[in-house]
Motif scaffolding. Structure first.
Motif, PDB file in Angstrom:
ATOM      1  N   LYS A  41       3.529   2.414   3.021  1.00  0.00           N
ATOM      2  CA  LYS A  41       5.029   2.427   2.787  1.00  0.00           C
ATOM      3  C   LYS A  41       5.739   3.618   3.046  1.00  0.00           C
ATOM      4  O   LYS A  41       6.566   3.861   3.681  1.00  0.00           O
ATOM      5  CB  LYS A  41       5.269   1.895   1.366  1.00  0.00           C
ATOM      6  CG  LYS A  41       6.991   1.535   1.136  1.00  0.00           C
ATOM      7  CD  LYS A  41       7.061   0.616   0.057  1.00  0.00           C
ATOM      8  CE  LYS A  41       8.602   0.576  -0.170  1.00  0.00           C
ATOM      9  NZ  LYS A  41       8.776  -0.410  -1.534  1.00  0.00           N
ATOM     10  N   ALA A  42       4.996   4.619   2.403  1.00  0.00           N
ATOM     11  CA  ALA A  42       5.617   6.066   2.595  1.00  0.00           C
ATOM     12  C   ALA A  42       5.880   6.659   3.731  1.00  0.00           C
ATOM     13  O   ALA A  42       6.544   7.031   4.281  1.00  0.00           O
ATOM     14  CB  ALA A  42       4.686   6.775   1.634  1.00  0.00           C
ATOM     15  N   PHE A  43       4.667   6.385   4.623  1.00  0.00           N
ATOM     16  CA  PHE A  43       4.549   6.817   5.803  1.00  0.00           C
ATOM     17  C   PHE A  43       5.756   6.071   6.849  1.00  0.00           C
ATOM     18  O   PHE A  43       6.360   6.897   7.557  1.00  0.00           O
ATOM     19  CB  PHE A  43       3.293   6.503   6.785  1.00  0.00           C
ATOM     20  CG  PHE A  43       3.210   6.920   8.112  1.00  0.00           C
ATOM     21  CD1 PHE A  43       3.252   8.138   8.603  1.00  0.00           C
ATOM     22  CD2 PHE A  43       2.569   6.033   9.062  1.00  0.00           C
ATOM     23  CE1 PHE A  43       3.301   8.423   9.895  1.00  0.00           C
ATOM     24  CE2 PHE A  43       2.795   6.185  10.154  1.00  0.00           C
ATOM     25  CZ  PHE A  43       3.018   7.604  10.893  1.00  0.00           C
ATOM     26  N   ILE A  67       0.877  -1.156   0.148  1.00  0.00           N
ATOM     27  CA  ILE A  67       0.025  -0.187  -0.058  1.00  0.00           C
ATOM     28  C   ILE A  67       0.788   1.249  -0.137  1.00  0.00           C
ATOM     29  O   ILE A  67       1.795   1.328   0.964  1.00  0.00           O
ATOM     30  CB  ILE A  67      -0.950   0.078   1.322  1.00  0.00           C
ATOM     31  CG1 ILE A  67      -1.631  -1.224   1.312  1.00  0.00           C
ATOM     32  CG2 ILE A  67      -1.760   1.228   1.231  1.00  0.00           C
ATOM     33  CD1 ILE A  67      -2.657  -1.462   2.573  1.00  0.00           C
ATOM     34  N   PRO A  68       0.794   1.934  -1.186  1.00  0.00           N
ATOM     35  CA  PRO A  68       1.703   3.014  -1.178  1.00  0.00           C
ATOM     36  C   PRO A  68       1.825   3.927   0.119  1.00  0.00           C
ATOM     37  O   PRO A  68       2.969   4.529   0.374  1.00  0.00           O
ATOM     38  CB  PRO A  68       1.430   3.849  -2.440  1.00  0.00           C
ATOM     39  CG  PRO A  68       0.649   2.735  -3.221  1.00  0.00           C
ATOM     40  CD  PRO A  68       0.213   1.615  -2.285  1.00  0.00           C
TER      41      PRO A  68
END
Length: 458
Positions: free
Chosen positions: A29-31, A25-26
């Protein structure tokens, strides 16, 4: 004898079966890769922790009116087993003690290697500290005393600072934190795991998950993702996610208790703690029942003294020894006649099956506090900001709480019984009958104790 599973039999999920990866889940992952994780949670916990310690040390001595007492023992302690079940050791990633350790090490830490003694006996040290703190609570009334709770937190903070000045990473969390044993055992039943992708990790030369990189520290709990096969020491801090150059890390949901089915290297200290926790749940319940004074009278006749610390210690030790003896006796029943080593193997391996019932017993006991004293959190938070709030502290009736306790214990029994089935390699119920009987007996004892009227300790 019920033989331990072979290495090939221990794999409960075929390697070709692809698991759902939350890092796919982008946004997630970014968080986790950002500087906000887990820092935003850590600083929030630090602020609340500071207020709690101040209130415990300088606030009212009435535990039912103290903000620190209600938040620590009515909310946090009951919530801990839920967090470990749902999120693994995520609490350890945001724990104020861990953050204090990180800050101290960055400022004045010498980063010496962990002492060999702690490396070898750290798990036993954790077990001992957990037992000592539980014993101390009943001797000196730590929970009932805001000052006692506050001083305990300050002592633990001092230990964190001391170990962080001299030793690398989170040595305190790894080998000395009293909560570490619970966290390790309970997270094995948890619904979330972090692992590396084997085909990717085996070609990696950087080992950045363990060592870190120029921007991110290595694993604070000394874990090497490539070889990690359990969740006992993974804090889900995200450091390996940030530093891995190959996107090998996976964070995946899993069936509760799944990890317990195929422990590759079962350890006696884990099985010992599982049995001990069950005994501690027993004694925690007993001290809140009307029959507790009768039990003390019986013990006083044996010890020839009415001195509470002596008589409680006897009850405490006996309560811990009962589940250990029951587990050992069951292991002996299921082992072939022969060496004691065979009995020990069964004791250690099937000791992990007690963990779901431990978690259930811990949660069920604390549901009583959470739902019969829960409004204290709201009232004392209001009082903290100058609003005088009073009234009945209960969120639910005692009868409703008991029904919830029974349900939790039954769910724990299902988890433990199924774990017995899987550890026993799906053997026939007759071969595993002694362990099924043990789990049922432990559940019945818990349900019986929860059926009796309980008094409040806070």
């Amino acid at each position: 004898m019920i033989n331990p599973a072979s290495k090939t039999q221990q794999v409960s999920i075929p390697p070709e079966k692809k698991k759902y990866n939350l890092l796919d889940i982008p946004l997630v992952k970014a968080f986790i890769k950002s500087r906000w994780y887990p820092g935003i949670f850590q600083w929030a916990a630090m602020i609340v922790f500071s207020v709690i310690v101040y209130e415990l040390v300088a606030g009212t001595v009435n535990p039912s009116r103290n903000f620190g007492t209600s938040l620590t023992w009515v909310l946090w302690w009951p919530a801990i087993p839920i967090i470990f079940l749902v999120l693994g050791r995520f609490w350890c990633a945001v724990c104020p003690f861990g953050k204090i350790s990180d800050i101290v090490r960055k400022l004045v830490g010498s980063e010496r290697p962990m002492p060999k003694f702690l490396k070898k006996y750290g798990i036993w040290m954790i077990d001992i500290f957990f037992i000592m703190i539980t014993w101390s609570d009943h001797i000196w009334g730590i929970i009932e005393s805001p000052r006692g709770s506050g001083y305990l937190l300050l002592v633990l903070t001092t230990m964190v600072v001391g170990t962080s000045v001299f030793f690398e990473r989170r040595t305190f969390c790894k080998t000395l934190c009293f909560l570490g044993g619970l966290a390790g055992n309970y997270s094995r039943s948890g619904m979330l795991e972090l692992r590396g992708t084997p085909d990717v990790c085996k070609t990696c030369k950087t080992q950045s998950c363990f060592k870190g990189d120029s921007k991110t520290e290595g694993c604070p709990m000394f874990q090497f993702v490539r070889t990690m096969d359990d969740s006992a020491d993974c804090n889900l801090c995200g450091n390996c996610v940030k530093s891995c150059p190959n996107n090998s890390i996976r964070i995946t949901p899993r069936t509760p208790t799944a990890e317990l089915w195929g422990i590759k290297k079962p350890k006696a200290e884990h099985a010992f703690l599982a049995a001990v926790i069950m005994g501690i749940v027993f004694v925690q319940n007993l001290t809140m029942l009307g029959i507790w004074q009768d039990i003390l009278k019986v013990i006083s006749k044996i010890t020839q003294t009415t001195y509470y610390p002596v008589n409680f210690t006897v009850a405490f030790v006996v309560s811990m020894m009962i589940p250990i003896a029951m587990l050992w006796g069951t292991a002996k029943l299921t082992a072939r006649k022969g060496t004691s080593e065979k009995v020990k193997e069964n004791f250690v391996r099937f000791g992990y099956a007690v963990i779901p019932l431990d978690l259930a017993g811990h949660l069920a006991h604390n549901l009583f506090h959470m739902f019969t004293e829960g409004k204290a959190i709201w009232f004392n938070t209001g009082n903290l900001f100058g609003y005088t709030l009073t009234g009945d502290l209960a969120l639910a009736s005692v009868g409703t709480v008991q029904l919830m306790q029974y349900l939790v214990i039954v769910l724990g029994l299902v988890g433990s019984a199924y774990t017995v089935y899987r550890i026993g390699n799906r053997a026939s119920w007759k071969k595993l009958l002694p362990y099924y009987a043990l789990m049922i007996l432990l559940a019945v004892i818990n349900i019986y104790l929860f059926s009796l009227p309980m008094d409040h300790r806070v």
